[in-house]
Every structure is written in structure tokens, then in C-alpha cells.
Write a protein that holds these residues in place. Structure first.
Motif, PDB file in Angstrom:
ATOM      1  N   ALA A 229       0.695  -1.281   0.221  1.00 40.27           N
ATOM      2  CA  ALA A 229       0.193   0.048   0.202  1.00 40.27           C
ATOM      3  C   ALA A 229       0.759   1.036   0.100  1.00 40.27           C
ATOM      4  CB  ALA A 229      -1.020   0.152   1.246  1.00 40.27           C
ATOM      5  N   ASN A 230       1.730   1.403   0.778  1.00 40.28           N
ATOM      6  CA  ASN A 230       2.615   2.474   0.865  1.00 40.28           C
ATOM      7  C   ASN A 230       3.565   2.580  -0.312  1.00 40.28           C
ATOM      8  OD1 ASN A 230       1.628   3.851   3.380  1.00 40.28           O
ATOM      9  ND2 ASN A 230       2.561   2.314   4.586  1.00 40.28           N
ATOM     10  N   SER A 231       4.087   1.384  -0.799  1.00 39.03           N
ATOM     11  CA  SER A 231       4.918   1.404  -1.987  1.00 39.03           C
ATOM     12  C   SER A 231       3.964   1.892  -3.133  1.00 39.03           C
ATOM     13  CB  SER A 231       5.258   0.012  -2.296  1.00 39.03           C
ATOM     14  OG  SER A 231       6.095  -0.578  -1.486  1.00 39.03           O
ATOM     15  N   ASN A 232       2.753   1.538  -3.015  1.00 36.18           N
ATOM     16  CA  ASN A 232       1.982   2.412  -4.139  1.00 36.18           C
ATOM     17  C   ASN A 232       1.961   3.950  -4.072  1.00 36.18           C
ATOM     18  OD1 ASN A 232       0.746   0.106  -5.105  1.00 36.18           O
ATOM     19  ND2 ASN A 232      -0.943   0.102  -3.873  1.00 36.18           N
ATOM     20  N   GLN A 233       2.049   4.445  -3.111  1.00 38.27           N
ATOM     21  CA  GLN A 233       1.773   5.821  -2.721  1.00 38.27           C
ATOM     22  C   GLN A 233       3.057   6.407  -3.190  1.00 38.27           C
ATOM     23  OE1 GLN A 233      -1.187   6.895  -2.107  1.00 38.27           O
ATOM     24  NE2 GLN A 233      -1.223   4.389  -2.076  1.00 38.27           N
ATOM     25  N   MET A 234       4.219   5.943  -2.751  1.00 38.83           N
ATOM     26  CA  MET A 234       5.708   6.338  -3.377  1.00 38.83           C
ATOM     27  C   MET A 234       5.741   6.426  -4.813  1.00 38.83           C
ATOM     28  SD  MET A 234       8.623   7.204  -2.692  1.00 38.83           S
ATOM     29  CE  MET A 234       9.093   6.800  -0.878  1.00 38.83           C
ATOM     30  N   MET A 235       5.102   5.316  -5.572  1.00 35.38           N
ATOM     31  CA  MET A 235       5.413   5.130  -7.010  1.00 35.38           C
ATOM     32  C   MET A 235       4.193   6.302  -7.735  1.00 35.38           C
ATOM     33  SD  MET A 235       5.840   1.024  -7.914  1.00 35.38           S
ATOM     34  CE  MET A 235       4.014   0.794  -7.569  1.00 35.38           C
ATOM     35  N   MET A 236       3.175   6.469  -7.235  1.00 35.85           N
ATOM     36  CA  MET A 236       2.423   7.462  -7.657  1.00 35.85           C
ATOM     37  C   MET A 236       3.024   8.801  -7.588  1.00 35.85           C
ATOM     38  SD  MET A 236      -0.206   5.917  -8.841  1.00 35.85           S
ATOM     39  CE  MET A 236       0.834   4.495  -9.314  1.00 35.85           C
ATOM     40  N   GLU A 237       3.655   9.225  -6.513  1.00 37.51           N
ATOM     41  CA  GLU A 237       4.311  10.368  -6.639  1.00 37.51           C
ATOM     42  C   GLU A 237       5.338  10.467  -7.698  1.00 37.51           C
ATOM     43  OE1 GLU A 237       4.760  12.551  -3.003  1.00 37.51           O
ATOM     44  OE2 GLU A 237       3.143  11.907  -2.423  1.00 37.51           O
ATOM     45  N   LEU A 238       6.347   9.582  -7.559  1.00 39.08           N
ATOM     46  CA  LEU A 238       7.334   9.395  -8.467  1.00 39.08           C
ATOM     47  C   LEU A 238       7.015   9.315 -10.107  1.00 39.08           C
ATOM     48  CD1 LEU A 238      10.571   9.731  -7.787  1.00 39.08           C
ATOM     49  CD2 LEU A 238       8.935   9.388  -5.863  1.00 39.08           C
ATOM     50  N   MET A 239       5.898   8.989 -10.360  1.00 38.81           N
ATOM     51  CA  MET A 239       5.406   8.597 -11.694  1.00 38.81           C
ATOM     52  C   MET A 239       4.385   9.893 -11.909  1.00 38.81           C
ATOM     53  SD  MET A 239       4.003   4.919 -12.059  1.00 38.81           S
ATOM     54  CE  MET A 239       4.981   3.473 -12.068  1.00 38.81           C
ATOM     55  N   GLY A 240       4.245  10.925 -11.112  1.00 36.65           N
ATOM     56  CA  GLY A 240       3.902  12.256 -11.541  1.00 36.65           C
ATOM     57  C   GLY A 240       2.254  12.283 -11.430  1.00 36.65           C
ATOM     58  N   LEU A 241       1.408  11.274 -10.547  1.00 37.40           N
ATOM     59  CA  LEU A 241      -0.003  11.523 -10.808  1.00 37.40           C
ATOM     60  C   LEU A 241      -0.702  11.857  -9.369  1.00 37.40           C
ATOM     61  CD1 LEU A 241      -0.895   7.820 -12.136  1.00 37.40           C
ATOM     62  CD2 LEU A 241      -1.129   9.988 -13.249  1.00 37.40           C
ATOM     63  N   HIS A 242       0.340  11.807  -8.168  1.00 34.61           N
ATOM     64  CA  HIS A 242      -0.053  12.696  -6.989  1.00 34.61           C
ATOM     65  C   HIS A 242       0.206  14.248  -7.157  1.00 34.61           C
ATOM     66  CE1 HIS A 242      -0.171   8.947  -3.570  1.00 34.61           C
ATOM     67  NE2 HIS A 242      -1.235   9.031  -4.682  1.00 34.61           N
ATOM     68  N   GLY A 364      21.305  11.204 -10.715  1.00 30.44           N
ATOM     69  CA  GLY A 364      21.139  10.814 -12.116  1.00 30.44           C
ATOM     70  C   GLY A 364      20.441   9.460 -12.066  1.00 30.44           C
ATOM     71  N   TYR A 365      19.571   9.370 -11.041  1.00 32.54           N
ATOM     72  CA  TYR A 365      18.866   7.862 -10.950  1.00 32.54           C
ATOM     73  C   TYR A 365      17.375   7.776 -11.608  1.00 32.54           C
ATOM     74  CZ  TYR A 365      22.909   6.302  -8.431  1.00 32.54           C
ATOM     75  OH  TYR A 365      24.106   6.059  -8.101  1.00 32.54           O
ATOM     76  N   LEU A 366      16.865   9.088 -11.556  1.00 28.51           N
ATOM     77  CA  LEU A 366      15.608   9.470 -12.319  1.00 28.51           C
ATOM     78  C   LEU A 366      15.470  10.138 -13.469  1.00 28.51           C
ATOM     79  CD1 LEU A 366      13.452  10.477  -9.085  1.00 28.51           C
ATOM     80  CD2 LEU A 366      13.484   8.122 -10.017  1.00 28.51           C
ATOM     81  N   HIS A 367      14.617   9.956 -14.293  1.00 30.64           N
ATOM     82  CA  HIS A 367      14.440  11.026 -15.412  1.00 30.64           C
ATOM     83  C   HIS A 367      13.650  12.123 -15.060  1.00 30.64           C
ATOM     84  CE1 HIS A 367      15.434   7.827 -18.494  1.00 30.64           C
ATOM     85  NE2 HIS A 367      14.696   6.979 -17.828  1.00 30.64           N
ATOM     86  N   SER A 368      14.222  13.439 -15.019  1.00 32.31           N
ATOM     87  CA  SER A 368      13.908  14.380 -14.671  1.00 32.31           C
ATOM     88  C   SER A 368      13.021  15.290 -15.811  1.00 32.31           C
ATOM     89  CB  SER A 368      14.836  15.639 -14.442  1.00 32.31           C
ATOM     90  OG  SER A 368      15.486  14.946 -13.032  1.00 32.31           O
ATOM     91  N   ASP A 369      13.233  14.760 -17.097  1.00 38.09           N
ATOM     92  CA  ASP A 369      12.407  15.233 -18.145  1.00 38.09           C
ATOM     93  C   ASP A 369      11.146  14.566 -18.444  1.00 38.09           C
ATOM     94  OD1 ASP A 369      13.935  13.057 -19.045  1.00 38.09           O
ATOM     95  OD2 ASP A 369      14.134  13.753 -21.065  1.00 38.09           O
ATOM     96  N   VAL A 370      10.256  14.504 -17.513  1.00 35.36           N
ATOM     97  CA  VAL A 370       9.264  13.840 -17.689  1.00 35.36           C
ATOM     98  C   VAL A 370       7.908  14.885 -17.251  1.00 35.36           C
ATOM     99  CG1 VAL A 370       9.760  11.720 -16.818  1.00 35.36           C
ATOM    100  CG2 VAL A 370       9.058  13.564 -14.934  1.00 35.36           C
ATOM    101  N   THR A 371       6.728  14.326 -17.914  1.00 33.40           N
ATOM    102  CA  THR A 371       5.407  15.065 -17.516  1.00 33.40           C
ATOM    103  C   THR A 371       4.675  14.628 -16.425  1.00 33.40           C
ATOM    104  OG1 THR A 371       5.275  15.479 -19.921  1.00 33.40           O
ATOM    105  CG2 THR A 371       3.092  15.789 -18.794  1.00 33.40           C
ATOM    106  N   THR A 372       4.396  15.452 -15.700  1.00 30.04           N
ATOM    107  CA  THR A 372       3.357  14.912 -14.483  1.00 30.04           C
ATOM    108  C   THR A 372       2.303  15.880 -14.530  1.00 30.04           C
ATOM    109  OG1 THR A 372       4.164  16.766 -13.010  1.00 30.04           O
ATOM    110  CG2 THR A 372       5.733  14.965 -13.246  1.00 30.04           C
ATOM    111  N   ILE A 373       1.315  15.677 -13.201  1.00 31.20           N
ATOM    112  CA  ILE A 373       0.258  16.487 -13.275  1.00 31.20           C
ATOM    113  C   ILE A 373       0.628  17.982 -12.887  1.00 31.20           C
ATOM    114  CG2 ILE A 373      -1.453  14.679 -12.813  1.00 31.20           C
ATOM    115  CD1 ILE A 373      -1.311  15.432  -9.883  1.00 31.20           C
ATOM    116  N   MET A 374       1.638  18.008 -12.671  1.00 35.54           N
ATOM    117  CA  MET A 374       2.242  19.553 -12.129  1.00 35.54           C
ATOM    118  C   MET A 374       2.779  20.138 -13.425  1.00 35.54           C
ATOM    119  SD  MET A 374       1.338  19.455  -9.144  1.00 35.54           S
ATOM    120  CE  MET A 374       1.700  21.215  -8.817  1.00 35.54           C
TER     121      MET A 374
END
Length: 629
Positions: A229-242, A364-374
Motif C-alpha cells: 500500500a505505501n509502496s503504491n503511494q511512493m510510486m504514484m508520486e514518482l510517476m507524477g500522478l499525485h 542521475g537515477y531518475l528521469h527528470s524530463d517527464v510530464t506530471t500532473i504538475m
């Protein structure tokens, strides 16, 4: 800092592998987007039905035909503590939409079963399948086609993956996920585990166990360990949906209500602006970011299955090799139970999601050039929300960890690689979570004790038959056999064997809970025993080697192993999983479900990696409601 070369290489491989399926998905979403907003295509009778039960103000707004309508998909029920707060959320969302001169409606509800209630019970055999039911239910809710954006209310294990998959079928719309947050801390998770182990040995009474469990799970909100459940929340933020840093704010607080209202307002804004549709937010880079977030925090093994299905819903094809290679370079930044003693509330206090996101991005572990709800880029997720004089504002998160025993920077991680590994060999392919397993317990070579049900394992434990170096082989637990239940009820017994000084591990084609920890477990073994997997060839006494360090899972010294016949599944167990507790309703699922590494889903009609189908969009049968009486 430049993107890590392994992260870049894995991402490019995923892009290349997904080229046809992703193009097919985007083609369908572009067609849907070009088919005009839902409110513009419904007939007068359709539209009247949609708002027949709405307040007058909403009806008048809807009659204009020009203001956004947000569809709420809710997973509310009273059984699931994490979802109980959602009872209030639709009213908050409606009021926020009205304040923005828009409307919001509950489009539909989805089931949300509690694995804590069904753990070790027959109902657990419906748990994984419920994810696809939730995806389908989300599709039913949004297929009314009366919405310009969607807002999904969900937190727990299968619910968020199911909502995610279902919403992606409507990826031409902007979609915002709004969580409810964790319950306040109760009895420490380590103390809860201690009492469970004592009970498994018969050293404490049931009343003592019950008091411990009630002290742990005691109020509305998510359970505070770092499970699925809490892993879900972490991923939703890093995927840009929260909205940024909303995952771990407590329910029933002013800040949580303000964030829920802000999520609704954001959905309206995106609908008006025509930006950040879900199909553009969730792409190959977003999926990789979600995997990296999971690995860097020691998240749930359930996502080795869920993420494959979630990505597939967006036309993105991933596998366990991708996850394993990303894990080899992703630093472990968090120690949260079961990977440590702290809970998610302490994790949030130490710096939380904002700290993790900034550290991973800047290293350098994440893609910063992404589209999010923000909007464009991930930088907004370096911030945290707060209330100032009743007004919601975002400010930069902490620049340094406030507790290095819980959270560390990328330059000084708990370990240099992530919490998940692929093991493979003569028995097939499986995953193992090592972030909570001590290094000295990551290699086990021991005789097998073979079982066909978890009840038989527990009986053998109680009889003292497992007080030795042993690898417990539990087969016929895959999706085709019985829906792939979680086997968390075995964790206390296996932990006791390990604490007695024996080498012990579990090898299974089933799942373990996201809360499972210190005992090595090679899980999700694919192909499963019922589908021709080699696990059905293993016999009592066969020596098995599980080496999480080298990625090996094999049989040692068993001459002629490959030529052995497959052991049949005991008829009594097959019949026992076929009916009762609603299981008879899911017979078709068991027959057609895909393999664990393919996401264990019934939602896709061709195998991952297959070519996109050639078809033409269906006739939309458009009707102009302005002339249809």
C-alpha cells in the motif's frame, strides 16, 4: 548530474521493445482525444440522465456544456482502514470543483479487499484477481463518457494498480490520484513481529496476540509498515500522478482535506487547459521512475507483478531483467519496516518522498524530463505541502536527512544497490527481496521439504519437522493454480526457524506480503508448477541452492532432474481452490491468466512483446444533443 548509464540503457531497451505496443496505445488515445470531450457528444437524454440526481447548481452548470466535469472513481469501504477516510472525500471534491465553476460526480466504485483480513484465509485466493476486477470496474465507471478528467481515490495493495490500469484505458483524459494517508503510529512494527513469533511457538496466548494486533492497526488510515500500500503511494508520486508529497499526510486533518480539494482543483485546471493527459504522464520514463522509487526504498515485491501489468496498460513492456538491472545501480536510501525498525510516519518526518525524489534525481537515477500532473519536469516533487493561515502552500523539502538511521542521501546510502533481485536457473525465474535480509542469510543451500499447501507447511513446523537447514518448497500457488495468494502467514514460522540458527529459505510460485522481510524467499517462480514449471519436479531431499548474491536458483546434484515427470497437483487441493468464498466465480480467470512475469493479468488479449493488433477505431455513433430531444 547526467542520467546513470544503466538507467539510460534499460530505458532505451524498454522503449525499443515497446515501440509497436506503445504506438498502438497512443494511437487509440489520440483517437479518443479527437472525439471531443464527453459532454459534447452526449445526447440531451444522455446528459439529462447523467445529472438527474445532481443539485440544481450543478445541473445549471452542466447545461452550459462548456465547463469540465470530473469523474470520481472511489474505492471507499469501511472494512479497509486505509480507505475508510474516502467516505468524506467526494463531498470535498464536489465543493472544490464548484468553487472552480466545474462539476464532479462519483462515476463509480470499485471493490477494495483487505489482505490483512483475508491473510491465510480462502479469500486471499481472490486478492490478485481483484486487481483486474478493479481495472475493469474503473473502465465501467469512466465509460459513461461524460467526463473531462478523472480523480481516483485508492491506496492499498491491488486497488491502486487496478485503478491505474483502468484509468489508462481513458488515458486521453487527465487523471489525478488522491491518497488518504497513513494512520498514526501504534505499537512498533518490530514488537508486533516479536509477539507473532512467540505466538507461532505457542509461547503466548491468543489474547496477547490480539491485543498486539489491535495496538498496531488502530485507526483510519494506511497500515504504517512499508508494504504494498505505501509502496503504491511512493510510486504514484514518482510517476507524477499525485500532488507533491501528499502520500504520507494523515487522514482527518486540515492538511489532508486541503490536499484533497487541491487535487480536485488540479483536475479541473488540467481539463480546461488540455494538458497532462494520463497517456502522456505515463510513458517509458515514468515507468522506470516508478521502478527506481520502489528499489531505492525497499518497496514491496508485489510490484514485480503489478508494475508489469500497469506498464502493459500503457503499451509499455517491462520484465524482471529490467528491474534486476536497475536494482544493481539504484542505491537503497530508506530503512522502513520490514527493512528497518521505523514506520512510514518516521520516514516522512525524516524527509520523506521529497527528499528521496530530489536525491535520486540529482544523482542521475531518475528521469527528470517527464510530464506530471504538475507540468513538465520532476522538480515540483522536491517540495512539501503545508498550511499557512489556512492556505495550502508548497515549500522546498529538507536538504539533509533529519534521521540518518531511516533516510540517507544518494552519496551515502544504506547499500549501493536496490532491494530486489532476479534469481534464475533450473527451477525457472523468480524474484527475491534482499533489502531486509542480512548478507549472511542471502545464500542458502539445503535439502528441500516439498509442500502443496501453506497449511501443510505450518503443520510440519508445529511438529518440529523443519528444525533443520531446509529450503521450504511450496508449489501450486501460482495464478493458474489458485490465484496466487500471499503466503505471509508463513513468515513467523520461517523467522523462528532462522532465529534458531538454521539456514532456511522459501521457494514458491506464490506471493509473499509486502510486509515480509528477514527470511530469504524466492517468490513468483515462473513458470508456475501447474503450468509446466520445474518446481513440480522437485522432491523431498533434493538439494536446492538459492544464491541471491549471484542471482542463482537451481537444483544441486539431482541427476536426470530435467527428465523427471511433473508431479500432479493433489486432487483435494485442486477442488478446494475451485469453489467456496466466491472462488467459483473466478474459474475463467484461473484458466486464462498470464504468467507472473507477464503481470498475472486477464486484461490483455495478446502476450507482452507481441505485435500491436491492426484494427480501426469503432464507429463513435456521435449524436448532437442540441438537436436530439
Amino acid at each position: 548530474m547526467p542520467l546513470n548509464p544503466v538507467t539510460a540503457a534499460v530505458t532505451q531497451r524498454i522503449i525499443d521493445r515497446s515501440r509497436e505496443t506503445r504506438a498502438d496505445y497512443l494511437r487509440r488515445m489520440d483517437w479518443a482525444a479527437g472525439n471531443t470531450p464527453g459532454r459534447a457528444k452526449l445526447s440531451c437524454a444522455n446528459w439529462a440522465h447523467a445529472f438527474a440526481g445532481a443539485p440544481v447548481k450543478d445541473k445549471l452548470n452542466a447545461m452550459s456544456g462548456s465547463q469540465p466535469n470530473v469523474g470520481i472513481v472511489t474505492a471507499y469501504n469501511d472494512m479497509l482502514s486505509a480507505h475508510q477516510p474516502f467516505e468524506r472525500f467526494p463531498d470535498i471534491v464536489r465543493e472544490a470543483a464548484r468553487a472552480a465553476n466545474a462539476t464532479a460526480q462519483v462515476a463509480g466504485g470499485v471493490p477494495a479487499m483487505c489482505d490483512g483480513v483475508t491473510q491465510g484465509r480462502p479469500g486471499m485466493e481472490l486478492s490478485l484477481f481483484s486487481r483486474d476486477v478493479i481495472a475493469m470496474s474503473t473502465g465501467v465507471a469512466l465509460t459513461h463518457d461524460a467526463f473531462d478528467a478523472a480523480l481516483c481515490l485508492g491506496v492499498c495493495d491491488k486497488i491502486v494498480p487496478g485503478l491505474f490500469m483502468g484509468a489508462l484505458a481513458f488515458g486521453h483524459l487527465p487523471v489525478v490520484f488522491a491518497p488518504a494517508g497513513p494512520m498514526p503510529s501504534g505499537i512498533p512494527n518490530a514488537e508486533k513481529a516479536r509477539v507473532r513469533a512467540l505466538y507461532a511457538q505457542g509461547k503466548v496466548e491468543r489474547q496477547t496476540l490480539l491485543e498486539s494486533e489491535i495496538g498496531s492497526y488502530h485507526s483510519p488510515g494506511t497500515c504504517t509498515f512499508y508494504g504494498t500500500a505505501n509502496s503504491n503511494q511512493m510510486m504514484m508520486e514518482l510517476m507524477g500522478l499525485h500532488l507533491p508529497s501528499t502520500a504520507f499526510v494523515h487522514p482527518e486533518t486540515g492538511l489532508r482535506d486541503a490536499l484533497t480539494a487541491a487535487a480536485a482543483t488540479r483536475a479541473v485546471e488540467l481539463a480546461r487547459e488540455g494538458r497532462s493527459r494520463m497517456a502522456d504522464v505515463i510513458d517509458e520514463k515514468a515507468i522506470v521512475n516508478g521502478i527506481v522509487a520502489l528499489l531505492a526504498t525497499g518497496g514491496s515485491t508485489n510490484h514485480a507483478i503489478h508494475l508489469v501489468a500497469m506498464a502493459r496498460a500503457a503499451g509499455v513492456l517491462i520484465n524482471w531483467t529490467d528491474m534486476d538491472e536497475l536494482s544493481s545501480v539504484t542505491p537503497l536510501l530508506a530503512r522502513v519496516y520490514p527493512n528497518g525498525s521505523a514506520d512510514v510516519n518516521a520516514f516522512q518526518a525524516a524527509g520523506g518522498v521529497a527528499f528521496v525524489t530530489r536525491e535520486l534525481a540529482r544523482a542521475g537515477y531518475l528521469h527528470s524530463d517527464v510530464t506530471t500532473i504538475m507540468g513538465r519536469g520532476i522538480e515540483a516533487y522536491f517540495q512539501e505541502p503545508m498550511l499557512e493561515d489556512g492556505v495550502l502552500v508548497w515549500k522546498d523539502g529538507v536538504s539533509e536527512t533529519l534521521d540518518p538511521e531511516i533516510l540517507r542521501p544518494a552519496s551515502d546510502p544504506f547499500q549501493k544497490d536496490g532491494g530486489l533481485r532476479l534469481v534464475k536457473g533450473a527451477l525457472g525465474r523468480a524474484v527475491i527481496k534482499v533489502s531486509a535480509v542480512k548478507p549472511e542469510n542471502r545464500i542458502v543451500e539445503a535439502p528441500a521439504a516439498v509442500f502443496d499447501s501453506q497449511e501443510d507447511v505450518l503443520e510440519a513446523f508445529k511438529a518440529g519437522q523443519l528444525d533443520r537447514d531446509v529450503i521450504v518448497v511450496l508449489r501450486f500457488q501460482g495464478p493458474k493454480a489458485n490465484g496466487m495468494p500471499e503466503l505471509h502467514s508463513l513468515s513467523p514460522a520461517l523467522s523462528v526457524i532462522q532465529d534458531r540458527g538454521f539456514k532456511v529459505a522459501l521457494v514458491t510460485d506464490g506471493r509473499m506480503s509486502g510486509a515480509s522481510g528477514k527470511t530469504p524467499a524466492a517468490i513468483h517462480l515462473s513458470p508456475e508448477a501447474l503450468d509446466g514449471g520445474a518446481l513440480a519436479k522437485v522432491r523431498d531431499g533434493d538439494v536446492i541452492r538459492l544464491d541471491a548474491e549471484s542471482g542463482v536458483l537451481t537444483v544441486v546434484g539431482a541427476d536426470g532432474f530435467e527428465d523427471r515427470p511433473l508431479a500432479p497437483r493433489p486432487q483435494a487441493y485442486a477442488e478446494g481452490s475451485a469453489w467456496g468464498y466466491g472462488r467459483e466465480l473466478f474459474a475463467a480467470f484461473r484458466h486464462v491468466v498470464g504468467a507472473a512475469e507477464d503481470g498475472a493479468s486477464v486484461c490483455f488479449d495478446f502476450a507482452t512483446g507481441g505485435p500491436a493488433r491492426e484494427d480501426t477505431p469503432p464507429d463513435p455513433n456521435l449524436v448532437d444533443r442540441t438537436v436530439d430531444a
